[in-house]
Write an enzyme that holds these catalytic residues in place. Structure first.
Site, short mmCIF file in Angstrom:
data_model
loop_
_atom_site.label_atom_id
_atom_site.label_comp_id
_atom_site.label_asym_id
_atom_site.label_seq_id
_atom_site.Cartn_x
_atom_site.Cartn_y
_atom_site.Cartn_z
N ASP A 140 -42.87 6.37 35.46
CA ASP A 140 -43.63 5.29 36.08
C ASP A 140 -43.34 5.33 37.58
O ASP A 140 -42.20 5.48 38.01
CB ASP A 140 -43.20 3.94 35.48
CG ASP A 140 -44.04 2.77 35.99
OD1 ASP A 140 -45.18 3.01 36.44
OD2 ASP A 140 -43.55 1.64 35.93
N SER A 189 -35.89 1.59 38.11
CA SER A 189 -35.62 1.25 36.71
C SER A 189 -34.11 1.35 36.48
O SER A 189 -33.34 0.64 37.12
CB SER A 189 -36.43 2.17 35.79
OG SER A 189 -36.34 1.73 34.46
N HIS A 207 -38.07 -2.30 36.07
CA HIS A 207 -38.31 -2.44 34.63
C HIS A 207 -37.27 -3.39 34.04
O HIS A 207 -36.07 -3.17 34.20
CB HIS A 207 -38.21 -1.07 33.94
CG HIS A 207 -39.31 -0.15 34.35
ND1 HIS A 207 -39.20 1.22 34.25
CD2 HIS A 207 -40.54 -0.38 34.87
CE1 HIS A 207 -40.32 1.77 34.68
NE2 HIS A 207 -41.15 0.82 35.06
#
Length: 192
Positions: A134, A14, A41
């Site tokens: 995540d 991310s 992301h």
């Protein structure tokens, strides 16, 4: 942990992803024998140029994944913005607009869990820099399936929350520098 039987690599990242991936993916040779599936992301409302940027830097082919596309060796597939990327057991990719996981679509967990189902102990999962958790559950699924689990050293990550969560979730995960991860990926592909 043996890397000889690896059939595919999954990568999740991310915040700070472009820099981290730019240090790993360009090291892969043109004849790299494994597929690499990646979730970063991304903002849902914008076209991503991540795959294009990395394709210009890499010897392997880098592209955005397409629904029902057969998975090919030596290609890096990125989840498109606002779609989960999944691996089907018959060796194809699947895109889904199901609910976000941990506020993320694409979700690292979704990719890693589906790939763990498809590849079992033939999967290597890599968690890089990121500012949420995540990927931790997904890496745990890779571990439960007997796959290799690699995590970027949290103290080297642009955002350490994701690597720390992954290490907490996976007792067998190995923490590595970006240079060590690049070497691991080459070894996993049976390359010197």
């Amino acid at each position: 942990m043996s890397t000889r039987k690896t059939q595919a690599i999954v990568i999740g990242a991310s915040a700070g992803a472009l820099d981290a991936l730019s240090q790993i993916l360009p090291t892969l040779p043109q004849n790299y024998p494994l597929p690499v599936l990646a979730v970063v992301h991304l903002p849902a409302d914008k076209k991503s140029i991540l795959a294009e940027l990395l394709d210009m830097k890499c010897r392997v082919s880098v592209k955005e994944a397409e629904d029902k596309e057969p998975i090919a060796a030596g290609v890096v597939y990125f989840a498109p913005p606002d779609y989960h990327l999944m691996v089907e057991k018959e060796g194809t990719l699947s895109l889904s607009s199901e609910e976000p996981v941990l506020y993320s679509r694409p979700s690292i967990d979704v990719l890693f869990e589906s790939a763990a189902d498809a590849y079992g102990d033939g999967l290597a999962g890599v968690i890089l820099t990121g500012a949420n958790e995540d990927g931790a559950n997904g890496l745990a699924a890779v571990q439960a399936g007997g796959g290799n689990c690699i995590v970027q050293h949290p103290h080297e990550a642009y955002a350490p929350i994701m690597p720390l969560a992954a290490l907490k979730a996976c007792s067998d995960a190995r923490s590595m520098s970006l240079a060590e991860i690049a070497e691991f990926l080459k070894e996993a592909g049976g390359l010197p």
